[in-house]
Every structure is written in structure tokens, then in C-alpha cells.
Design a protein around this motif. Structure first.
Motif, PDB file in Angstrom:
ATOM      1  N   SER A  76       9.136  11.008  -4.885  1.00 47.38           N
ATOM      2  CA  SER A  76       7.683  10.916  -4.840  1.00 47.38           C
ATOM      3  C   SER A  76       7.229   9.724  -4.030  1.00 47.38           C
ATOM      4  O   SER A  76       7.906   8.696  -3.991  1.00 47.38           O
ATOM      5  CB  SER A  76       7.120  10.771  -6.259  1.00 47.38           C
ATOM      6  OG  SER A  76       7.526  11.851  -7.058  1.00 47.38           O
ATOM      7  N   ALA A  77       6.078   9.872  -3.398  1.00 47.74           N
ATOM      8  CA  ALA A  77       5.464   8.762  -2.670  1.00 47.74           C
ATOM      9  C   ALA A  77       3.965   8.801  -2.917  1.00 47.74           C
ATOM     10  O   ALA A  77       3.375   9.866  -3.093  1.00 47.74           O
ATOM     11  CB  ALA A  77       5.745   8.850  -1.177  1.00 47.74           C
ATOM     12  N   ALA A  78       3.373   7.620  -2.942  1.00 48.08           N
ATOM     13  CA  ALA A  78       1.923   7.487  -3.035  1.00 48.08           C
ATOM     14  C   ALA A  78       1.527   6.335  -2.121  1.00 48.08           C
ATOM     15  O   ALA A  78       2.328   5.433  -1.868  1.00 48.08           O
ATOM     16  CB  ALA A  78       1.489   7.211  -4.475  1.00 48.08           C
ATOM     17  N   TYR A  79       0.295   6.369  -1.637  1.00 48.22           N
ATOM     18  CA  TYR A  79      -0.138   5.345  -0.685  1.00 48.22           C
ATOM     19  C   TYR A  79      -1.638   5.149  -0.800  1.00 48.22           C
ATOM     20  O   TYR A  79      -2.365   6.017  -1.274  1.00 48.22           O
ATOM     21  CB  TYR A  79       0.260   5.729   0.746  1.00 48.22           C
ATOM     22  CG  TYR A  79      -0.164   7.126   1.144  1.00 48.22           C
ATOM     23  CD1 TYR A  79      -1.368   7.359   1.801  1.00 48.22           C
ATOM     24  CD2 TYR A  79       0.640   8.225   0.855  1.00 48.22           C
ATOM     25  CE1 TYR A  79      -1.749   8.640   2.153  1.00 48.22           C
ATOM     26  CE2 TYR A  79       0.269   9.507   1.202  1.00 48.22           C
ATOM     27  CZ  TYR A  79      -0.928   9.708   1.853  1.00 48.22           C
ATOM     28  OH  TYR A  79      -1.316  10.981   2.200  1.00 48.22           O
ATOM     29  N   ASN A  80      -2.106   3.965  -0.348  1.00 48.95           N
ATOM     30  CA  ASN A  80      -3.553   3.765  -0.358  1.00 48.95           C
ATOM     31  C   ASN A  80      -4.127   4.366   0.929  1.00 48.95           C
ATOM     32  O   ASN A  80      -3.397   4.697   1.869  1.00 48.95           O
ATOM     33  CB  ASN A  80      -3.939   2.303  -0.571  1.00 48.95           C
ATOM     34  CG  ASN A  80      -3.498   1.394   0.541  1.00 48.95           C
ATOM     35  OD1 ASN A  80      -3.310   1.809   1.677  1.00 48.95           O
ATOM     36  ND2 ASN A  80      -3.322   0.127   0.223  1.00 48.95           N
ATOM     37  N   ASN A  81      -5.431   4.523   0.971  1.00 49.72           N
ATOM     38  CA  ASN A  81      -6.066   5.252   2.075  1.00 49.72           C
ATOM     39  C   ASN A  81      -5.889   4.575   3.428  1.00 49.72           C
ATOM     40  O   ASN A  81      -5.994   5.231   4.454  1.00 49.72           O
ATOM     41  CB  ASN A  81      -7.539   5.497   1.771  1.00 49.72           C
ATOM     42  CG  ASN A  81      -7.707   6.579   0.733  1.00 49.72           C
ATOM     43  OD1 ASN A  81      -6.946   7.542   0.701  1.00 49.72           O
ATOM     44  ND2 ASN A  81      -8.689   6.431  -0.140  1.00 49.72           N
ATOM     45  N   SER A  82      -5.594   3.278   3.445  1.00 53.86           N
ATOM     46  CA  SER A  82      -5.391   2.612   4.734  1.00 53.86           C
ATOM     47  C   SER A  82      -4.096   3.062   5.406  1.00 53.86           C
ATOM     48  O   SER A  82      -3.879   2.804   6.587  1.00 53.86           O
ATOM     49  CB  SER A  82      -5.407   1.089   4.569  1.00 53.86           C
ATOM     50  OG  SER A  82      -4.283   0.658   3.827  1.00 53.86           O
ATOM     51  N   GLY A 129       0.744  -1.240   0.000  1.00 53.34           N
ATOM     52  CA  GLY A 129       0.000   0.000   0.000  1.00 53.34           C
ATOM     53  C   GLY A 129       0.777   1.296   0.000  1.00 53.34           C
ATOM     54  O   GLY A 129       0.178   2.358   0.057  1.00 53.34           O
ATOM     55  N   VAL A 130       2.134   1.260  -0.067  1.00 56.54           N
ATOM     56  CA  VAL A 130       2.918   2.482  -0.137  1.00 56.54           C
ATOM     57  C   VAL A 130       3.955   2.319  -1.236  1.00 56.54           C
ATOM     58  O   VAL A 130       4.590   1.273  -1.350  1.00 56.54           O
ATOM     59  CB  VAL A 130       3.644   2.787   1.195  1.00 56.54           C
ATOM     60  CG1 VAL A 130       4.470   4.066   1.083  1.00 56.54           C
ATOM     61  CG2 VAL A 130       2.649   2.904   2.337  1.00 56.54           C
ATOM     62  N   GLY A 131       4.114   3.358  -2.066  1.00 57.76           N
ATOM     63  CA  GLY A 131       5.123   3.331  -3.120  1.00 57.76           C
ATOM     64  C   GLY A 131       6.039   4.533  -3.013  1.00 57.76           C
ATOM     65  O   GLY A 131       5.596   5.629  -2.668  1.00 57.76           O
ATOM     66  N   TYR A 132       7.330   4.296  -3.277  1.00 58.17           N
ATOM     67  CA  TYR A 132       8.337   5.359  -3.249  1.00 58.17           C
ATOM     68  C   TYR A 132       9.086   5.370  -4.567  1.00 58.17           C
ATOM     69  O   TYR A 132       9.336   4.315  -5.145  1.00 58.17           O
ATOM     70  CB  TYR A 132       9.371   5.116  -2.140  1.00 58.17           C
ATOM     71  CG  TYR A 132       8.811   5.076  -0.745  1.00 58.17           C
ATOM     72  CD1 TYR A 132       8.624   6.254  -0.025  1.00 58.17           C
ATOM     73  CD2 TYR A 132       8.494   3.873  -0.124  1.00 58.17           C
ATOM     74  CE1 TYR A 132       8.124   6.221   1.275  1.00 58.17           C
ATOM     75  CE2 TYR A 132       7.997   3.832   1.164  1.00 58.17           C
ATOM     76  CZ  TYR A 132       7.819   4.999   1.853  1.00 58.17           C
ATOM     77  OH  TYR A 132       7.332   4.975   3.135  1.00 58.17           O
ATOM     78  N   ASP A 133       9.492   6.557  -5.015  1.00 55.77           N
ATOM     79  CA  ASP A 133      10.311   6.654  -6.214  1.00 55.77           C
ATOM     80  C   ASP A 133      11.193   7.889  -6.106  1.00 55.77           C
ATOM     81  O   ASP A 133      10.700   8.980  -5.817  1.00 55.77           O
ATOM     82  CB  ASP A 133       9.436   6.743  -7.468  1.00 55.77           C
ATOM     83  CG  ASP A 133      10.251   6.590  -8.730  1.00 55.77           C
ATOM     84  OD1 ASP A 133      10.494   5.442  -9.128  1.00 55.77           O
ATOM     85  OD2 ASP A 133      10.654   7.615  -9.301  1.00 55.77           O
TER      86      ASP A 133
END
Length: 151
Positions: free
Chosen positions: A54-60, A34-38
Motif C-alpha cells: 500500500s501507498a498513500a501520499y499528500n496532494n503535493s 508526504g509519501v508513505g509505503y507499507d
């Protein structure tokens, strides 16, 4: 009927960059919990060495945003140091989202938005002129390093 799912990632508000970066974030969200980093170089000709972290994540993982931020800055500063720079200027974060859309038979069937954010990091050598807001990479890494305690 076979369901064909294509992840087409649209980056909004923060311009996370090329689809390869957004695709990398999306794959990490899906496959690693549920978490991504780049972190990648975004330097253009004639400009100082610049990196997009950059980072993106799901709502949990929304409540973990402070830790995700620390992890992202640590990864970005580590990259700046690995490339031979002694100081770093950190700008951001800029908030946005990564959108993943699923298609079946050429028609969009669903769409999911993931919160995302991005920092801009610029590296400087010790003997270069640098902005007063820049910090020593080693000091930043020491502040961000996970604290391990003996139990």
C-alpha cells in the motif's frame, strides 16, 4: 487549552487493512515528506503467500503517482523475493484513501484525506503451479529498478 491531536485513520474503498498499516502510512506521510509505503504479509491459512503493498501520499505528490507506483511495486517484489519466492502475481491497483481526523476535547476538529492505493502480490516457488500472468520476480525487479546514469 492543550490541543490533543489523535490520528484516527479510517480506510475507505480499498480496505487497506488493520489500523497499524494505515497508521504506518500516515506517520510516513507526516514525517518523511508526504509519501508513505507499507508492504506486509496478508496470507491466510490455506491460501498462497499473499502480500498487501500500500501507498498513500499528500496532494503535493499527486503528479508523482507513476513513480510512487514503481517504488511500491519494487518494495513489494523485493519482499516476495526475500521470502524465497521466484514468481509473483501482481493484482491491482485498487484506489482509496487514508483519512486522518484530529480531535480536541473529544470533538473532531479537522479531517484530511490522503490518496492511497494498494496492490495484492502473490508469491510462487519455481516448481509450483502458478497462474500464467505471474512473472519472474527478478525480471520484475529489473524492470522497476531505478535507472542510474553517469553524467
Amino acid at each position: 487549552m492543550r490541543l490533543v491531536v489523535l490520528a484516527i485513520l479510517a480506510i475507505m474503498a480499498i480496505g487497506i487493512g488493520a489500523c497499524s498499516q494505515a497508521g504506518n502510512l500516515h506517520q510516513q506521510i507526516i514525517w518523511t515528506g508526504g509519501v508513505g509505503y507499507d508492504v506486509r504479509s496478508t496470507t491466510t491459512s490455506g491460501s498462497p503467500p499473499t502480500y498487501g503493498a500500500s501507498a498513500a501520499y499528500n496532494n503535493s505528490h499527486k503528479v508523482e503517482r507513476p513513480q510512487i507506483t514503481r517504488n511500491l511495486l519494487f518494495r513489494g517484489a523485493t519482499r516476495v523475493k526475500a521470502d524465497g519466492y521466484d514468481y509473483v502475481l501482481v493484482q491491482g491497483p485498487a484506489d482509496g484513501k487514508v483519512t486522518s481526523t484530529s480531535y480536541q476535547n473529544g470533538r473532531a476538529t479537522s479531517s484530511v484525506d490522503y490518496p492511497a492505493f494498494k496492490f495484492k502480490l502473490t508469491g510462487y516457488k519455481r516448481d509450483e503451479v502458478r497462474p500464467p500472468q505471474s512473472v519472474e520476480v527478478d525480471k520484475l525487479l529489473a524492470q522497476l529498478k531505478p535507472q542510474v546514469t553517469d553524467s
